[in-house]
Each structure stands twice: as C-alpha cells, then as structure tokens.
Scaffold this motif. Structure first.
Motif, PDB file in Angstrom:
ATOM      1  N   PHE A 144      22.723  -1.481  -7.649  1.00 19.69           N
ATOM      2  CA  PHE A 144      21.399  -1.567  -7.048  1.00 19.69           C
ATOM      3  C   PHE A 144      20.616  -0.276  -7.265  1.00 19.69           C
ATOM      4  CE2 PHE A 144      23.977   0.266  -3.680  1.00 19.69           C
ATOM      5  CZ  PHE A 144      23.137   1.120  -2.980  1.00 19.69           C
ATOM      6  N   ALA A 145      19.294  -0.413  -7.200  1.00 19.93           N
ATOM      7  CA  ALA A 145      18.385   0.723  -7.356  1.00 19.93           C
ATOM      8  C   ALA A 145      17.678   0.986  -6.036  1.00 19.93           C
ATOM      9  CB  ALA A 145      17.367   0.448  -8.454  1.00 19.93           C
ATOM     10  N   VAL A 146      17.283   2.231  -5.821  1.00 14.17           N
ATOM     11  CA  VAL A 146      16.504   2.628  -4.651  1.00 14.17           C
ATOM     12  C   VAL A 146      15.269   3.369  -5.142  1.00 14.17           C
ATOM     13  CG1 VAL A 146      16.484   3.885  -2.473  1.00 14.17           C
ATOM     14  CG2 VAL A 146      18.617   2.864  -3.298  1.00 14.17           C
ATOM     15  N   ALA A 147      14.099   2.974  -4.648  1.00 11.29           N
ATOM     16  CA  ALA A 147      12.854   3.582  -5.093  1.00 11.29           C
ATOM     17  C   ALA A 147      11.863   3.642  -3.940  1.00 11.29           C
ATOM     18  CB  ALA A 147      12.254   2.789  -6.261  1.00 11.29           C
ATOM     19  N   ALA A 148      10.816   4.461  -4.124  1.00  8.65           N
ATOM     20  CA  ALA A 148       9.779   4.611  -3.097  1.00  8.65           C
ATOM     21  C   ALA A 148       8.583   5.333  -3.703  1.00  8.65           C
ATOM     22  CB  ALA A 148      10.321   5.402  -1.898  1.00  8.65           C
ATOM     23  N   CYS A 149       7.448   5.222  -3.054  1.00  6.48           N
ATOM     24  CA  CYS A 149       6.297   6.104  -3.240  1.00  6.48           C
ATOM     25  C   CYS A 149       5.728   6.063  -4.658  1.00  6.48           C
ATOM     26  CB  CYS A 149       6.654   7.539  -2.869  1.00  6.48           C
ATOM     27  SG  CYS A 149       7.288   7.736  -1.188  1.00  6.48           S
ATOM     28  N   ALA A 150       4.708   5.215  -4.837  1.00  3.57           N
ATOM     29  CA  ALA A 150       4.181   4.988  -6.183  1.00  3.57           C
ATOM     30  C   ALA A 150       2.658   5.119  -6.197  1.00  3.57           C
ATOM     31  CB  ALA A 150       4.608   3.610  -6.687  1.00  3.57           C
ATOM     32  N   HIS A 151       2.157   6.322  -6.026  1.00  2.43           N
ATOM     33  CA  HIS A 151       0.711   6.545  -6.045  1.00  2.43           C
ATOM     34  C   HIS A 151       0.175   6.285  -7.452  1.00  2.43           C
ATOM     35  CE1 HIS A 151      -3.236   8.249  -5.498  1.00  2.43           C
ATOM     36  NE2 HIS A 151      -2.980   8.615  -4.249  1.00  2.43           N
ATOM     37  N   TYR A 152      -0.722   5.325  -7.564  1.00  2.00           N
ATOM     38  CA  TYR A 152      -1.234   4.861  -8.851  1.00  2.00           C
ATOM     39  C   TYR A 152      -1.989   5.946  -9.605  1.00  2.00           C
ATOM     40  CZ  TYR A 152      -3.765   1.672 -12.045  1.00  2.00           C
ATOM     41  OH  TYR A 152      -4.282   1.034 -13.140  1.00  2.00           O
ATOM     42  N   GLU A 180      -3.680   3.971   0.178  1.00  2.00           N
ATOM     43  CA  GLU A 180      -4.954   3.501   0.722  1.00  2.00           C
ATOM     44  C   GLU A 180      -6.135   4.407   0.398  1.00  2.00           C
ATOM     45  OE1 GLU A 180      -3.947   6.635   3.753  1.00  2.00           O
ATOM     46  OE2 GLU A 180      -2.946   5.498   2.159  1.00  2.00           O
ATOM     47  N   TYR A 181      -5.896   5.561  -0.178  1.00  2.00           N
ATOM     48  CA  TYR A 181      -6.945   6.559  -0.375  1.00  2.00           C
ATOM     49  C   TYR A 181      -8.033   6.081  -1.325  1.00  2.00           C
ATOM     50  CZ  TYR A 181      -3.665   9.981   1.627  1.00  2.00           C
ATOM     51  OH  TYR A 181      -2.810  10.667   2.439  1.00  2.00           O
ATOM     52  N   ALA A 182      -9.229   6.604  -1.127  1.00  2.00           N
ATOM     53  CA  ALA A 182     -10.298   6.454  -2.105  1.00  2.00           C
ATOM     54  C   ALA A 182      -9.936   7.253  -3.358  1.00  2.00           C
ATOM     55  CB  ALA A 182     -11.618   6.961  -1.523  1.00  2.00           C
ATOM     56  N   PRO A 183     -10.618   7.032  -4.480  1.00  2.00           N
ATOM     57  CA  PRO A 183     -10.334   7.816  -5.679  1.00  2.00           C
ATOM     58  C   PRO A 183     -10.349   9.318  -5.388  1.00  2.00           C
ATOM     59  CG  PRO A 183     -11.786   6.004  -6.237  1.00  2.00           C
ATOM     60  CD  PRO A 183     -11.632   5.977  -4.736  1.00  2.00           C
ATOM     61  N   SER A 184      -9.292   9.985  -5.854  1.00  2.00           N
ATOM     62  CA  SER A 184      -9.112  11.435  -5.655  1.00  2.00           C
ATOM     63  C   SER A 184      -8.982  11.815  -4.186  1.00  2.00           C
ATOM     64  CB  SER A 184     -10.248  12.238  -6.312  1.00  2.00           C
ATOM     65  OG  SER A 184     -10.252  12.034  -7.703  1.00  2.00           O
ATOM     66  N   GLY A 185      -8.663  10.844  -3.338  1.00  2.00           N
ATOM     67  CA  GLY A 185      -8.474  11.145  -1.923  1.00  2.00           C
ATOM     68  C   GLY A 185      -7.198  11.896  -1.635  1.00  2.00           C
ATOM     69  N   TYR A 186      -6.276  11.895  -2.576  1.00  2.00           N
ATOM     70  CA  TYR A 186      -5.014  12.622  -2.439  1.00  2.00           C
ATOM     71  C   TYR A 186      -4.683  13.139  -3.839  1.00  2.00           C
ATOM     72  CZ  TYR A 186       0.164  13.012  -2.023  1.00  2.00           C
ATOM     73  OH  TYR A 186       1.475  13.432  -2.060  1.00  2.00           O
ATOM     74  N   THR A 187      -4.817  14.419  -4.046  1.00  2.00           N
ATOM     75  CA  THR A 187      -4.658  14.991  -5.375  1.00  2.00           C
ATOM     76  C   THR A 187      -3.225  15.459  -5.600  1.00  2.00           C
ATOM     77  OG1 THR A 187      -5.343  17.165  -4.567  1.00  2.00           O
ATOM     78  CG2 THR A 187      -7.051  15.726  -5.467  1.00  2.00           C
ATOM     79  N   SER A 188      -2.856  15.597  -6.864  1.00  2.00           N
ATOM     80  CA  SER A 188      -1.537  16.095  -7.234  1.00  2.00           C
ATOM     81  C   SER A 188      -1.698  17.241  -8.219  1.00  2.00           C
ATOM     82  CB  SER A 188      -0.706  14.978  -7.877  1.00  2.00           C
ATOM     83  OG  SER A 188      -1.175  14.694  -9.178  1.00  2.00           O
ATOM     84  N   LEU A 189      -0.595  17.940  -8.489  1.00  2.00           N
ATOM     85  CA  LEU A 189      -0.647  19.054  -9.429  1.00  2.00           C
ATOM     86  C   LEU A 189      -1.034  18.590 -10.826  1.00  2.00           C
ATOM     87  CD1 LEU A 189       2.530  21.071  -8.341  1.00  2.00           C
ATOM     88  CD2 LEU A 189       0.148  21.608  -7.850  1.00  2.00           C
ATOM     89  N   SER A 432       4.214   9.403  -7.007  1.00  2.00           N
ATOM     90  CA  SER A 432       3.464  10.261  -6.089  1.00  2.00           C
ATOM     91  C   SER A 432       3.758  11.735  -6.326  1.00  2.00           C
ATOM     92  CB  SER A 432       3.796   9.878  -4.646  1.00  2.00           C
ATOM     93  OG  SER A 432       3.512   8.523  -4.426  1.00  2.00           O
ATOM     94  N   ASP A 433       2.707  12.524  -6.392  1.00  2.00           N
ATOM     95  CA  ASP A 433       2.712  13.959  -6.671  1.00  2.00           C
ATOM     96  C   ASP A 433       2.839  14.284  -8.154  1.00  2.00           C
ATOM     97  OD1 ASP A 433       2.154  14.886  -4.154  1.00  2.00           O
ATOM     98  OD2 ASP A 433       4.248  15.086  -3.567  1.00  2.00           O
ATOM     99  N   GLY A 434       2.622  13.304  -9.007  1.00  2.00           N
ATOM    100  CA  GLY A 434       2.508  13.589 -10.430  1.00  2.00           C
ATOM    101  C   GLY A 434       3.804  14.005 -11.091  1.00  2.00           C
ATOM    102  N   ASP A 435       3.707  14.832 -12.131  1.00  2.00           N
ATOM    103  CA  ASP A 435       4.863  15.134 -12.969  1.00  2.00           C
ATOM    104  C   ASP A 435       6.023  15.744 -12.206  1.00  2.00           C
ATOM    105  OD1 ASP A 435       3.781  14.180 -15.311  1.00  2.00           O
ATOM    106  OD2 ASP A 435       3.005  16.109 -15.962  1.00  2.00           O
ATOM    107  N   GLY A 436       5.739  16.468 -11.152  1.00  2.00           N
ATOM    108  CA  GLY A 436       6.818  17.178 -10.475  1.00  2.00           C
ATOM    109  C   GLY A 436       7.178  18.438 -11.249  1.00  2.00           C
ATOM    110  N   TYR A 437       8.237  19.099 -10.825  1.00  2.00           N
ATOM    111  CA  TYR A 437       8.631  20.370 -11.416  1.00  2.00           C
ATOM    112  C   TYR A 437      10.050  20.660 -10.956  1.00  2.00           C
ATOM    113  CZ  TYR A 437       7.285  21.731  -6.679  1.00  2.00           C
ATOM    114  OH  TYR A 437       7.168  21.787  -5.315  1.00  2.00           O
ATOM    115  N   ARG A 438      10.624  21.717 -11.456  1.00  2.00           N
ATOM    116  CA  ARG A 438      11.962  22.116 -11.006  1.00  2.00           C
ATOM    117  C   ARG A 438      11.975  23.621 -10.809  1.00  2.00           C
ATOM    118  NH1 ARG A 438      16.641  20.454  -9.595  1.00  2.00           N
ATOM    119  NH2 ARG A 438      18.619  21.220 -10.372  1.00  2.00           N
TER     120      ARG A 438
END
Length: 515
Positions: A144-152, A180-189, A432-438
C-alpha cells in the motif's frame, strides 16, 4: 497485457471497448463527459465503491462542468480481466444534476482478495478503464501507498504518477487533496508553477470547480486508476486550520461554507453514500484487510476544540495541556477505543492527518510546538498513546507536515528512556511547498532536538509499504523536483518494523530497524 501496460493504456484513453450497453437517453453530450477520470475506494471482502463525475468542460465557471441541468443515465461494468471479456457485474445508475453529475456505485457480492476492472458509459461515450481490488477474507499480504497534501499551484503531480507505477493494492490519502486558496494565496519556494481557478473557495460552485481542476490532472487520474483509495480530509478541503464549527479567519457564514465544502468533497471522492449526513461528513471509519490489518481512519478536524493560543507554532501556551480539550470529540473517541480494543487483526494502522509525535521547532533552549497538531491537545494525546500501548502492533500513518518523518511515539516524550508504544510514519507532500530541499545541517539539529525522530526529509514524495504477518517494510520515496515534469522517485530511507505478539503489545512496541 501486464498491469503496467494496462495502466498506461487506460490513463491514455486507449482502451475503448465497445460492448458496454447503451445508456437509456437518446440525447448525447457534445464532448467526452469523463474528463475527470474514474476512481474506486473503501474495499470490503465482497465489494468497493466506484466513482465518476461527468464534466464536458471541467473548468466551466459555474462549477457544474459544462453539463446540462438534466439528470443523465450512466452504465457501469465490472470484469475480472482488463479486456472485459469476463464481465461479472453490470448495471445502470443516474448522474443527477443536483449532485454535480457524480456517481457512487456500491458493489457487493464479489470474490474476496482479487483484482477487478471497471468502466462507465454514458450517452455514447466510454470512460477510461481502471483497476480496483476487494479485501481478502483471511491471511494475506498488502502493498500500500500513503500520500497527502497536493497543492496544485506548487508543482506537477509527478509523485502521483510514480506512485501509480509502483502498482500498490491500496492507496491511503490523509488530507489536503485540494487547496482552497485563491491564486498565489499560498506561495512556495518554487513559486507558482500552475494557477488555481479564480478566487478563494467560498461557495459550492467554487469548491466543485476547484475539485474539477485537480481531478483533471492525468497523473492524479493514473493514481486513482491503479487501486482503491481510502480518503479522509484535513483542513484545506474546507479552510486552512479550521476547527469544528470555527473558521480560522473569522469570516461570517462558515457553517454554510463548511457544508458546501463537505458536499463537494463527497461528490468528488469514492466514498459511500452514508458518509454524507446533512451538514456532517463522516470519514472516520474502519476498513479491514483480512486478518492482517485493520485501518482506523480518523477525522481530526470536524469535532475538535479551537486551537489554543491563537494557533500557529508558539512557545508557552499552557492551555494546550488542559485535560478538557478534545481533538476527536467524545463520540469518535468511544468509536476509536472500541475499534482498537476489539480488533483481532495482526496489525492496527491509524490513518490520521496531523503529527502525533511531540515536535519541538525551536533549536536550543525553550520549546515551540505546532498548536494545530496533537501538540496542541497534549492531554488527549496521552490518552491516545495509552490506548495504542494496549493495541496489537499499532502504526500511525500521518500527513500534513510536508516532510517525511519517522518517529517513535513515547509514553513520555521528555524522558529518553521512556518506552515507545507505537511507530509514526509521516508522509511528505505530493506537491505542497514545491520542489523541497535537503538541508542536512537543519535536519541534524532537528533530530538532535527531537531524539524520538530518526529521519526527516523536506523533499516531496510518498510512502510505499509492504505489510506481512511478521513485518512492515516501508520505503520513504522522494523526488528531487516537481517544478518541471519528469523527476524520478527514489527510496531515500527504508524501515523494517517487526511485528510483536498481541500479548507483548501491552508493554512494548516493535523496535524499528532503519537503513
């Protein structure tokens, strides 16, 4: 045709069989009504839920997918093979205009523990074919797979595609399916890679339109087409950090908005009809996988008290420690404790939305915790951990954090020698939160500050797990980027968690062996 070839052909629309009975209506739609794909969910030993929603224009401005105001007949078929040469069930239903032309077919009477293939037809048009599965009746294994959080807006859904390519038998999705945000209502890096439909979601039409935008993505459709899903919402399917009947922004009319969001969520998910009960949407439920495992799906939003101390990551806040504060609500607590104490399966998997483990965000002296998570309801968390300590092989599956985490759930998080009562697996986000980083320095400091954590990764991804009677094996899958297409998924961390006997579970948890 092997399974991967079937998945590729189905999601590309190449499987166009001609033997589905014609729908009753003589009128035809001007274009393909199956633009949102198909899905299945909540498998039982003899059935599952089949879903689709008709939309000839998914981004039609009124949220109705460009569909006419009339009800429309839909036929469906279930077969034991991907070519539909052995059809075992078929029937007809109605996609009603009042339900945004969504369809929920609840199947019974099928064989346990086997793959099935399904498809729909309406007004001369065929849906893609997809695969689902019934739960086994006895002993088994489970991938099985587990997933979450998919900001378009934050990136492409490549992680969904990679998940589908691994062909799990079940997908557990733990919230923030849409935002639910409007366009650019929640920005990412990474900035805005794609653009939301106009405006913030406030009305039924808004939520329907936003769901349609997300469902139009071919990578998401591929993940739905490969296996049944268990879904539960978190906050963004309604509003960021809402709690019970309380809006996080104080906007008037929240009761109506919440009810509309629930209705749109049900219309767009493979949920059973009984889950929508007026203004309440019941997503806390139990799904068993033979004698191997029982999934206890929680609702950590609808019945909680408002967050303490104005919410957010904060220091101090003694209110969060109060024994009067509830996260699950009295009824859900009784339901959960009955389910845990009465479970006879080898494993018990708690699927829920927010981090259970104590998480200190402040590096150095002092403590800052996220009051929207279980840290904001510390006394009730103690009660949960007490219940898990008496449960056979408990594992907590979590979303929300946008980072992979692996944690031991301690009876006392402030005592390094305190026994672990369960293991928590936190899936990073799909997008969600874009590319991410390490940031290895930050990770090392966070692990030192929280010694019950053994792994953290800020990149996007999902979990792939294999469950047997004796072991839970978990791959933490990560992608290096999602701001453009084509990223590969790799295993960045691996966990082997051995089972222990039910008798031993009362006093200890299986020690994780990580690699």
């Amino acid at each position: 045709m092997d399974r991967r070839a079937f998945l590729t052909a189905a999601t590309a629309g190449l499987l166009i069989p001609q033997s589905v009975p014609a729908a009753a209506s003589s009128r035809t739609l001007r274009s393909d009504p199956f633009t949102l794909g198909v899905a299945s969910g909540d498998p039982s030993t003899d059935g599952f839920v089949l879903w689709t929603r008709l939309a000839v224009d998914p981004l039609g401005g009124d949220g109705r997918g460009g569909m006419p105001s009339r009800d429309i007949d839909v036929n469906w078929q279930v077969a034991t093979d991907e070519r539909f040469s052995s059809i075992v069930r078929s029937g007809a239903t109605t996609a009603r205009a009042r339900d945004a032309h969504s369809v929920h077919v609840e199947l019974k009477g099928l064989e346990p523990g086997r793959d099935y293939f399904y498809r729909f037809k309406s007004e001369g048009r065929l849906s893609p074919a997809a695969r689902t599965r019934t739960a086994p009746a006895g002993e088994s294994t489970l991938n099985f797979a587990v997933a979450a959080c998919a900001h378009y807006e934050h990136g492409y859904y490549t992680a969904y595609r990679r998940l589908a390519e691994q062909e799990p038998e079940l997908v557990v999705f733990l919230g923030d399916y849409m935002y639910e945000y409007a366009p650019s209502g929640y920005t990412s890096l990474a900035g805005r890679v794609r653009t939301h439909t106009p405006g913030k979601c406030r009305t039924l039409a808004d939520y329907r339109l936003r769901h349609a935008q997300y469902k139009s993505d071919p990578d998401l459709q591929a993940a739905h087409a490969v296996a049944p899903w268990l879904v539960a919402f978190d906050d963004h399917e309604v509003e960021n950090n809402w709690a019970g009947h309380t809006s996080s922004t104080g906007e008037p009319g929240f009761a109506r908005r919440r009810a509309d969001a629930f209705r749109a969520y049900y219309e767009n998910m493979p949920l059973r009809r009984a889950s929508l009960q007026g203004a309440v949407l019941r997503v806390n439920r139990r799904v068993s996988w033979g004698t191997l495992a029982r999934f206890h799906l929680l609702d950590t939003r609808q019945f909680r008290d408002d967050q303490a101390c104005l919410d957010g990551v904060r220091a101090g806040c003694d209110t969060r420690l109060s024994s009067d504060r509830t996260l699950l609500g009295a009824d859900q607590w009784r339901w959960l404790e009955e389910g845990l104490s009465g479970s006879t399966t080898r494993w018990n998997l708690l699927g829920q939305q927010i981090m259970v483990a104590q998480r200190d965000f402040k590096i150095g002296p002092g403590r800052e915790v996220n009051l929207d998570s279980w840290d904001g309801y510390a006394a009730e968390r103690t009660r949960l951990l007490d219940s898990l300590a008496r449960t056979a092989n408990p594992v907590v599956l979590t979303g929300d954090a946008h980072m992979h985490h692996l944690a031991e759930l301690k009876a006392d998080f402030d005592d390094p020698d305190s026994p672990a009562v369960a293991t928590e697996l936190v899936a990073s986000s799909i997008a969600s939160d874009g590319d991410g980083y390490r940031d290895r320095t930050w990770i090392a400091e966070a692990l030192q500050e929280n010694p019950h954590f053994s792994y953290i990764d800020q990149r996007r991804g999902y979990l792939m797990a294999r469950l047997t009677r004796d072991e839970l094996s978990v791959d933490f899958r990560t992608l290096d980027y999602i701001s453009r297409k084509g990223a590969k998924a790799r295993t960045s961390h691996h966990l082997n968690l051995p089972a222990i006997t039910a008798a031993a579970a009362a006093g200890q948890a299986g020690a994780p062996q990580a690699g």
